[in-house]
Design an enzyme around this catalytic site. Structure first.
Site, PDB file in Angstrom:
ATOM      1  N   ASP A  33     -41.898  13.161 -53.969  1.00  0.00           N
ATOM      2  CA  ASP A  33     -40.866  12.795 -52.983  1.00  0.00           C
ATOM      3  C   ASP A  33     -40.455  11.341 -53.109  1.00  0.00           C
ATOM      4  OD1 ASP A  33     -43.391  12.116 -52.037  1.00  0.00           O
ATOM      5  OD2 ASP A  33     -42.832  12.336 -49.935  1.00  0.00           O
ATOM      6  N   SER A 124     -49.087  15.698 -37.471  1.00  0.00           N
ATOM      7  CA  SER A 124     -48.342  14.503 -37.042  1.00  0.00           C
ATOM      8  C   SER A 124     -46.844  14.802 -36.944  1.00  0.00           C
ATOM      9  CB  SER A 124     -48.605  13.329 -37.992  1.00  0.00           C
ATOM     10  OG  SER A 124     -48.259  13.644 -39.316  1.00  0.00           O
ATOM     11  N   ASP A 168     -42.428  16.577 -44.393  1.00  0.00           N
ATOM     12  CA  ASP A 168     -43.083  17.278 -43.284  1.00  0.00           C
ATOM     13  C   ASP A 168     -42.109  17.490 -42.128  1.00  0.00           C
ATOM     14  OD1 ASP A 168     -45.161  16.697 -44.953  1.00  0.00           O
ATOM     15  OD2 ASP A 168     -46.175  15.310 -43.581  1.00  0.00           O
TER      16      ASP A 168
HETATM   17  P1  ADP Z   1     -51.934  15.756 -40.458  1.00  0.00           P
HETATM   18  O1  ADP Z   1     -50.529  15.396 -40.156  1.00  0.00           O
HETATM   19  O2  ADP Z   1     -52.100  16.329 -41.817  1.00  0.00           O
HETATM   20  O3  ADP Z   1     -52.555  16.640 -39.423  1.00  0.00           O
HETATM   21  P2  ADP Z   1     -52.221  12.963 -39.988  1.00  0.00           P
HETATM   22  O4  ADP Z   1     -53.348  12.002 -40.199  1.00  0.00           O
HETATM   23  O5  ADP Z   1     -50.906  12.655 -40.588  1.00  0.00           O
HETATM   24  O6  ADP Z   1     -52.769  14.397 -40.456  1.00  0.00           O
HETATM   25  O7  ADP Z   1     -51.964  13.157 -38.448  1.00  0.00           O
HETATM   26  C1  ADP Z   1     -53.034  13.470 -37.564  1.00  0.00           C
HETATM   27  C2  ADP Z   1     -52.951  12.558 -36.354  1.00  0.00           C
HETATM   28  O8  ADP Z   1     -51.783  12.909 -35.562  1.00  0.00           O
HETATM   29  C3  ADP Z   1     -54.108  12.747 -35.414  1.00  0.00           C
HETATM   30  O9  ADP Z   1     -55.223  11.968 -35.815  1.00  0.00           O
HETATM   31  C4  ADP Z   1     -53.506  12.257 -34.104  1.00  0.00           C
HETATM   32  O10 ADP Z   1     -53.458  10.844 -34.084  1.00  0.00           O
HETATM   33  C5  ADP Z   1     -52.069  12.742 -34.193  1.00  0.00           C
HETATM   34  N1  ADP Z   1     -51.889  14.053 -33.536  1.00  0.00           N
HETATM   35  C6  ADP Z   1     -51.462  15.183 -34.113  1.00  0.00           C
HETATM   36  N2  ADP Z   1     -51.425  16.204 -33.236  1.00  0.00           N
HETATM   37  C7  ADP Z   1     -51.844  15.700 -32.055  1.00  0.00           C
HETATM   38  C8  ADP Z   1     -52.031  16.242 -30.747  1.00  0.00           C
HETATM   39  N3  ADP Z   1     -51.798  17.528 -30.484  1.00  0.00           N
HETATM   40  N4  ADP Z   1     -52.480  15.417 -29.787  1.00  0.00           N
HETATM   41  C9  ADP Z   1     -52.723  14.118 -30.045  1.00  0.00           C
HETATM   42  N5  ADP Z   1     -52.563  13.555 -31.251  1.00  0.00           N
HETATM   43  C10 ADP Z   1     -52.135  14.320 -32.253  1.00  0.00           C
HETATM   44 MG    MG Z   2     -49.398  13.898 -41.143  1.00  0.00          MG
END
Ligand code: ADP
Ligand code: MG
Length: 373
Positions: A33, A124, A168
């Site tokens: 990307d 995220s 994403d």
């Molecule tokens: P991925 O996107 O692959 O799951 P990332 O590290 O990019 O991993 O994003 C994960 C982060 O996004 C979590 O550690 C948290 O900070 C935030 N997050 C995602 N979903 C939630 C949720 N439902 N509630 C609170 N924070 C969230």
């Molecule tokens: Mg992510």
């Protein structure tokens, strides 16, 4: 932990609505990307749900059933690095839309359901995109989904400070059931490509290795820099139009990195041609080749990802590859539906034999993009 709390209990009012946005899996087109390449994500059934209510002041209150903490403050105090924790993904979207000139005020928001966090399924973006739809509806913004993508990216890049390219967010907002989304990162153009494995007696299985390597961030930057250096050395704006013959002019240290990008973009095009022709069962060798390229030329795999793919193939998978940034996270395997269960058992026992943490394994079904519930 806010677990078990309700919107009414937290905010002393009812929400105006509920909005859902899915996570995603990238079928093929990895680490291209930032080279203006092609990728092919699809939305999965797992999704994040936000309940929200508009406010007529600039106060924002955010909580989640999945994480402690949250945010309670004025939208005026939001910006790069603030707030620091997870709430930045959500309130950052309000900030970015307001910064783009849209009439956004405060809101109360509770995240109720969630894509599994940190599993490489893009929780995220699901949080950003569900929030973006809530904001759009609650404040009557006249914005198409395309226009929400940059606001979500800004929230993640600038408020949270995490590198993300935009795949994403595009998948979560634009994907449709039974399709993968062909995303051309050169111009942002997208196209729906038919991908419904179940209809062909196939299953797409996601194997989360549960390995989270923290060196990933620095490695991401290093790969990105190498790819940009290779393009500059060839006198090209990106590697998008480079050929394998062009790469012969590169220094030996840059060559494998650039070769991954060039061959991976070609594999995406071949995958799309097969899917357009109704031949999803034939994409296996392309998945295998993608993994080999990421492991050998790009060096972003790890022992657990390699094992997940090898064990899946031993148990009859048609193809398997790591997906996402690498150094942990998830692998995907395409398998005949009737062999899926045995394959999962074989991968699980291979992990146990190697002394690795048990993987978390689920089927990924190409599902709808973000929507109001
Ligand atoms: P991925 O996107 O692959 O799951 P990332 O590290 O990019 O991993 O994003 C994960 C982060 O996004 C979590 O550690 C948290 O900070 C935030 N997050 C995602 N979903 C939630 C949720 N439902 N509630 C609170 N924070 C969230
Ligand atoms: Mg992510």
């Amino acid at each position: 932990m806010t677990a078990g709390a309700s919107f009414q209990g937290l905010f002393d009012r009812e929400p105006d609505g509920r909005w859902a946005a899915p996570g995603r899996v990238n079928l093929i087109g990895e680490h291209v990307d930032y080279a203006q390449g092609l990728c092919l994500p699809f939305a999965i059934a797992e999704h994040t749900v936000v309940e929200a209510a508009a406010r007529d002041d600039d106060r924002v209150r955010i909580r989640s059933l999945a994480e402690d903490g949250g945010f309670d403050g004025s939208l005026d105090g939001v910006g790069p690095g603030a707030p620091g924790a997870w709430a930045g993904y959500a309130v950052g979207v309000l900030w970015a839309l307001r910064a783009a000139g849209h009439p956004v005020r405060g809101m109360d928001l509770l995240v109720t359901d969630s894509v599994p966090l940190g599993a490489g399924l893009s929780s995220s973006a699901a949080l950003e995109c569900s929030t973006a739809l809530a904001v759009t509806d609650l404040f009557g913004l006249r914005l198409g989904r395309d226009a929400l993508i940059p606001a979500c990216i800004r929230a993640e890049n600038e408020v949270v400070g995490a590198a993300t390219g935009g795949m994403d967010q595009a998948a979560s907002l634009l994907a449709t059931t039974g399709h993968a989304l062909l995303l051309d990162t050169r111009d942002g153009a997208t196209r729906q490509v038919p991908f419904a494995p179940a209809g062909e007696g196939l299953a797409l299985i996601v194997i989360d290795t549960r390995v989270r390597h923290h060196l990933a961030d620095g490695q991401y930057g290093a790969r990105r820099a190498a790819v940009e250096k290779a393009a500059a050395a060839l006198g090209m704006p990106s590697l998008r139009d480079a050929t394998l013959a062009d790469l012969e002019r590169l220094d030996p240290d840059l060559l494998p990195r650039a070769r991954h990008v060039v061959t991976e973009i070609a594999r995406v095009a071949e995958t799309v041609a097969l899917l357009d022709a109704g031949r999803p069962g034939d994409i296996g060798p392309l998945l295998d080749a993608s993994h080999a390229s990421l492991a050998v030329d790009y060096e972003v795999s790890c022992a657990e990802l390699d094992l997940a793919c090898a064990a899946a193939r031993e148990a009859g998978a048609l193809g398997a590859r790591m997906t996402g940034g690498g150094f942990g996270g998830s692998a995907i395997a395409l398998v005949a539906a009737e062999r899926a269960e045995a394959m999962v058992a074989h991968v699980t026992s291979a992990f146990a034999k190697a002394g690795h943490t048990a993987p978390e394994i689920r089927e990924a079904v190409p599902s709808a993009g973000a929507h109001r519930l």
